[in-house]
Each structure stands twice: as structure tokens, then as C-alpha cells.
Design an enzyme around this catalytic site. Structure first.
Site, PDB file in Angstrom:
ATOM      1  N   LYS A 158     -18.012   2.846  10.597  1.00  0.00           N
ATOM      2  CA  LYS A 158     -17.418   2.140  10.318  1.00  0.00           C
ATOM      3  C   LYS A 158     -17.685   1.299   9.956  1.00  0.00           C
ATOM      4  CE  LYS A 158     -17.061  -0.286  15.415  1.00  0.00           C
ATOM      5  NZ  LYS A 158     -15.974  -1.420  15.952  1.00  0.00           N
ATOM      6  N   ASP A 163     -19.875   0.186  23.445  1.00  0.00           N
ATOM      7  CA  ASP A 163     -20.418  -0.786  22.230  1.00  0.00           C
ATOM      8  C   ASP A 163     -21.371  -1.402  23.466  1.00  0.00           C
ATOM      9  OD1 ASP A 163     -20.676  -2.444  20.302  1.00  0.00           O
ATOM     10  OD2 ASP A 163     -18.935  -2.720  19.629  1.00  0.00           O
ATOM     11  N   LYS A 165     -25.795  -0.003  16.218  1.00  0.00           N
ATOM     12  CA  LYS A 165     -25.449  -1.260  15.455  1.00  0.00           C
ATOM     13  C   LYS A 165     -27.047  -1.434  15.906  1.00  0.00           C
ATOM     14  CE  LYS A 165     -21.282  -3.538  17.372  1.00  0.00           C
ATOM     15  NZ  LYS A 165     -20.018  -4.039  17.346  1.00  0.00           N
ATOM     16  N   SER A 219     -17.995 -10.817  18.302  1.00  0.00           N
ATOM     17  CA  SER A 219     -17.310  -9.677  19.359  1.00  0.00           C
ATOM     18  C   SER A 219     -19.071  -9.443  20.478  1.00  0.00           C
ATOM     19  CB  SER A 219     -16.172  -9.192  20.046  1.00  0.00           C
ATOM     20  OG  SER A 219     -15.989  -7.968  19.494  1.00  0.00           O
ATOM     21  N   GLU A 277     -12.919  -8.081   9.176  1.00  0.00           N
ATOM     22  CA  GLU A 277     -13.115  -6.420   8.617  1.00  0.00           C
ATOM     23  C   GLU A 277     -12.257  -6.411   7.200  1.00  0.00           C
ATOM     24  OE1 GLU A 277     -13.977  -4.269  12.105  1.00  0.00           O
ATOM     25  OE2 GLU A 277     -15.939  -5.903  13.178  1.00  0.00           O
ATOM     26  N   GLU A 285     -12.894   2.324  21.094  1.00  0.00           N
ATOM     27  CA  GLU A 285     -14.369   2.672  21.812  1.00  0.00           C
ATOM     28  C   GLU A 285     -14.260   0.971  22.888  1.00  0.00           C
ATOM     29  OE1 GLU A 285     -16.640   1.244  18.076  1.00  0.00           O
ATOM     30  OE2 GLU A 285     -16.742  -0.948  19.431  1.00  0.00           O
ATOM     31  N   HIS A 312     -20.652  -1.461  11.007  1.00  0.00           N
ATOM     32  CA  HIS A 312     -21.384  -2.972  10.780  1.00  0.00           C
ATOM     33  C   HIS A 312     -21.244  -3.809  11.977  1.00  0.00           C
ATOM     34  CE1 HIS A 312     -16.564  -3.563  10.212  1.00  0.00           C
ATOM     35  NE2 HIS A 312     -17.098  -2.926  10.959  1.00  0.00           N
ATOM     36  N   HIS A 314     -10.788 -11.000  16.039  1.00  0.00           N
ATOM     37  CA  HIS A 314     -11.491 -11.202  14.633  1.00  0.00           C
ATOM     38  C   HIS A 314      -9.714 -11.210  13.617  1.00  0.00           C
ATOM     39  CE1 HIS A 314     -14.376  -7.633  15.448  1.00  0.00           C
ATOM     40  NE2 HIS A 314     -15.035  -8.854  15.688  1.00  0.00           N
ATOM     41  N   ASP A 355     -10.645  -0.024  19.002  1.00  0.00           N
ATOM     42  CA  ASP A 355     -11.415  -0.144  19.177  1.00  0.00           C
ATOM     43  C   ASP A 355     -10.763  -1.636  20.475  1.00  0.00           C
ATOM     44  OD1 ASP A 355     -13.652  -2.126  20.213  1.00  0.00           O
ATOM     45  OD2 ASP A 355     -14.567  -2.445  18.792  1.00  0.00           O
ATOM     46  N   GLU A 384      -9.829  -3.382  16.938  1.00  0.00           N
ATOM     47  CA  GLU A 384      -9.154  -2.498  16.131  1.00  0.00           C
ATOM     48  C   GLU A 384      -8.856  -1.326  16.406  1.00  0.00           C
ATOM     49  OE1 GLU A 384     -13.531  -1.736  15.037  1.00  0.00           O
ATOM     50  OE2 GLU A 384     -14.213  -4.287  15.450  1.00  0.00           O
TER      51      GLU A 384
END
Ligand code: PGA
Ligand code: ZN
Length: 426
Positions: A386, A310, A335, A39, A203, A283, A363, A153, A241, A162
């Protein structure tokens, strides 16, 4: 002086190709492997893929490998360099594009990480103590375990990506890791008891067939209690997130469990969630190009919880600075492969500190067993990492590295530094 540099094509945790880079200086050697997102923000540095449908459905990285083994190798070898910043800048200039698409950001970031390791080794210090920012004091970060996955995900009906647990009040890093694993186990037991499937998302979090984010939050809260911990800032808090860019529609509305929301509707839904659940951080609550929505969210919740940018900031120092000026978010996700080099990543963290924005090292959903980000989180002292669920090899590699650092350097404090942050918890 760099005497050798080579890249190879390997697989990431989703079974897609990525790069492994090896760099040498005489008898010293260092390696790094490169993560990959699903994403992604539109303005991320460009991950170069071959596009050859005969290999990995077009996802091969032989072109990026080739650019390391020819042009970058030629640039770096047998020359005198003053440090990583000079090397990173030289690679960016060699690439010559604004988005790193010619050599590939995946090529450049792998070299940058491997060279950082080589330089730390040459100075005979652990990587975490080599990776620092001005005024940053090393500390062990609060791990944010992504225990329940949705969105891009998991491909279930859950739109939020998330659902993380953050042991804010753990007494130490090993305690934090233990509580994370215990809640993960309690959540698995709870899901099984309630008749949900317990397949896993990218994840490592569970991907139950729930559609309302509030139902997922309820399950999480129950798992925290089942594991015997207080929920909230005095125990384990929740971080979200939603990755809202992924469920924003062409007409500018947001579709969450089948319901259409204006930006203001979505902000109000978050306000209710924060009222009803022990959420301490959100997030990408709004889509990357929804500036008005981001400002509204920040005005509503920005003095009470952490709001992390993000997709909108993409670890880019200039974008973070601009966002800070506009009242967007109060923290940034960090990141390495989003901005493209270790040097720029450290700059992004510095910019956050200047604006008193929180920083969460992250990550990617496609990972390798590389544990660089654990050292990055400790060395910069940002206080938050995270790295997915407390399960699966590529995720626990990071948490296990934190445990190793904690054992090697028992003097390091644990937790989020109060000084680095504008939000007053509690
Ligand atoms: P990605 O997602 O690695 O798939 O881009 C992670 C995130 O959105 O934080
Ligand atoms: Zn995100």
C-alpha cells in the site's frame, strides 16, 4: 567497507523535516530518505525530533542528523562488516535504548536503507533481488491504492482513515496500475457530479465531506462500476484501514460518525460492511490495546477476509508472534521505520510467514520520493503493497518503481501468493 556516511535535513510530503542519508564505499554511492507517520502505534520505534520551537515548530531533525554524522559515522567507517545484519545490530547496540530514542529511529532506519542499497549495488543486483526472506519467491505485489482519505489524514468528519482499492484479479502489474488510476479518475468525476469538494488527504486520496463509512464505501463501489470493472475478488476489491486507535474513546468505546460503539458493536458493524460491500481486507479494525475486541473480530471474520495488524504489531517480530498465539489478526502491516532497521523488517516478514500471516508492505502518510518499499515488496514476495493514491509524486514514485521492475523482469508473477496465507478467498 564504508568510507563515507552523511545525513541532511530535508522535507517530507507534509512539509515537515526528515532525513536524507548518503553512504559511500569508495566510488560506490547510495542514498535513502526517511518517511514519517501521523497515526502511529504507541510502541513504534521512536522518531527523534529536536523539540526546538524556533525551528519547524519543534519538528526539526538536526539532532538525528547529528547522530548519523558523528556517532554512527564513527561506528561504521573504516571497519570490516560481514553484512547488513551486523551493521543494523551494531547501530541498535550503539543507541542502547529500547525505543531507539537516543540516536533516533529515523536516523538508524535511513542508514540501514542506504546501506542495503549500497550492498545490492556492490553485488550488482537490483535492490529487490537483494531483499529476500527464506522461502520467499520474488513477485509483483497487488497495489492497494488509498483513493479516499479520512481520519488523521484528512481532518474531515469521516472517522475511518483509509479506503483502498485492490485490483486482485488484474492480469499483470501494469494492468493493476491502470485500473487503479481509472477508478481514481472515476471517483473524482463522481464526487464532482455529486457536489462534493475534491480536496486531497495526506496520502493523495480524495477527502470528501462524508461522515458515514458506509457512504464512502457506496461512492467507492460506484466509482469501480463507473470505471467498468467488476467489484470483488474477480475484479477490484476494497480494503479498509479504519485506524481504530484514533477514534477509540477514553471509556473504551468507539465513536463512528457520532455513534458510540462497544467493541462488539463495532465488530458487528464490520460484519455488515463485509456483507454489503466487496471488502477483502480490514487493517486496524480495533484499537491497538483492545485485545478482546481484536480476538472477537478475528473470530468473526478471520477465516473470510484479511485482518491486518498495524498499530498493535508495529512490525515487531515478537509482537506479531504473540498476536498469532492469541488469535489476533491474520496478517501484519510492514513498515520499515516502525521497527527501525531493514534487518528487523525482514525478520518481521519471516515471522509472518512462519505463522502463515499475510504481509502488506506500507508507506507512511508523510513520505518522500524514496521507492525502497517497492523493491521490498517485490523481493520478499509478500504480494501486497500500500503506497497511497495513484497520484502525487511521493506516492506514484513507488508505483512507478513497480512498473520499472515489471519491465526489467517480465518473468515475475503478479498477485498475492496463495501459499503465504490462511484466508480462503471466495
Ligand atoms: P501513518 O498511517 O503513516 O500516518 O501512521 C498509516 C497507517 O495507519 O497505515
Ligand atoms: Zn494503518
Amino acid at each position: 567497507q564504508i568510507t563515507d556516511l552523511r545525513a541532511r535535513e530535508i522535507l517530507d510530503s507534509r512539509g515537515r523535516p526528515t532525513l536524507a542519508v548518503a553512504v559511500s564505499s569508495g566510488s560506490r554511492h547510495a542514498t535513502a530518505t526517511v518517511p514519517s507517520g501521523a497515526s502511529t502505534g504507541r510502541n513504534e520505534a521512536c522518531e527523534r525530533r529536536d523539540g526546538d520551537p524556533a525551528r519547524y515548530g519543534g519538528a526539526g531533525v538536526l539532532g538525528a542528523v547529528e547522530s548519523v554524522n558523528t556517532e554512527v559515522r564513527h561506528l561504521l567507517i573504516a571497519r570490516h562488516w560481514t553484512g547488513l545484519a551486523e551493521i543494523d545490530l551494531a547501530m541498535v547496540e550503539l543507541d542502547g535504548t529500547a525505543d531507539r530514542s537516543r540516536l533516533g529511529a529515523n536516523a538508524i532506519v535511513g542508514v540501514s536503507m542506504a546501506v542495503a542499497r549500497l550492498l545490492a549495488d556492490a553485488e550488482k543486483v537490483p535492490l529487490w533481488s537483494w531483499l529476500h526472506v527464506p522461502g520467499g519467491r520474488p513477485r509483483l505485489p497487488v497495489p492497494h491504492f488509498n483513493v479516499l482519505n479520512g481520519g488523521a489524514h484528512a481532518r474531515t468528519g469521516l472517522d475511518f482513515q483509509e479506503f483502498m482499492i485492490a485490483p486482485l484479479a488484474a492480469a499483470s502489474l501494469p494492468e493493476a496500475i491502470r485500473t487503479g488510476a481509472e477508478v481514481y479518475a472515476a471517483l473524482q468525476a463522481l464526487l464532482t457530479e455529486r457536489g462534493y469538494t475534491v480536496g486531497l488527504g495526506d496520502e493523495g486520496g480524495f477527502a470528501p465531506d462524508v461522515t458515514r463509512p458506509e457512504d464512502a464505501l457506496q461512492l467507492l463501489l460506484r466509482a469501480i462500476e463507473d470505471a467498468g470493472y467488476p467489484a470483488g475478488q474477480d475484479g477490484i476489491a476494497i480494503a479498509l484501514d479504519p485506524a481504530a486507535s484514533q477514534f477509540r474513546q477514553a471509556d473504551g468505546t468507539y465513536l463512528v460518525n457520532g455513534r458510540r460503539h462497544s467493541s462488539s458493536d463495532l465488530v458487528q458493524r464490520y460484519v455488515e460492511m463485509v456483507r454489503d460491500f466487496p471488502i477483502w481486507s480490514i487493517e486496524d479494525g480495533m484499537a491497538e490495546d483492545d485485545l478482546a475486541g481484536w480476538r472477537e473480530l478475528t473470530a468473526e471474520l478471520g477465516d473470510r477476509i484479511q485482518l491486518v495488524g498495524d498499530d498493535n504489531f508495529v512490525t515487531n517480530p515478537a509482537r506479531i508472534a504473540r498476536g498469532a498465539g492469541l488469535g489476533v489478526a491474520n496478517a501484519a502491516l510492514i513498515k520499515l521505520n516502525q521497527v527501525g532497521t531493514v534487518t528487523e523488517t525482514l525478520e518481521a516478514i519471516e515471522i509472518c510467514r512462519e505463522h502463515r500471516y499475510g504481509q502488506m508492505i506500507s508507506h507512511r502518510s508523510g513520505e518522500t520520493t524514496d521507492d525502497f518499499i517497492a523493491d521490498l515488496a517485490v523481493g520478499t514476495g509478500c504480494g501486497q503493497l500500500k503506497a497511497g493514491a495513484p497520484a502525487r509524486g511521493e506516492r506514484v514514485a513507488k508505483y512507478n518503481r513497480l512498473l520499472e521492475i515489471a519491465a526489467d523482469a517480465p518473468e515475475l508473477p503478479y498477485g498475492i501468493p496463495e501459499t503465504a496465507f490462511t484466508v480462503r478467498l471466495g
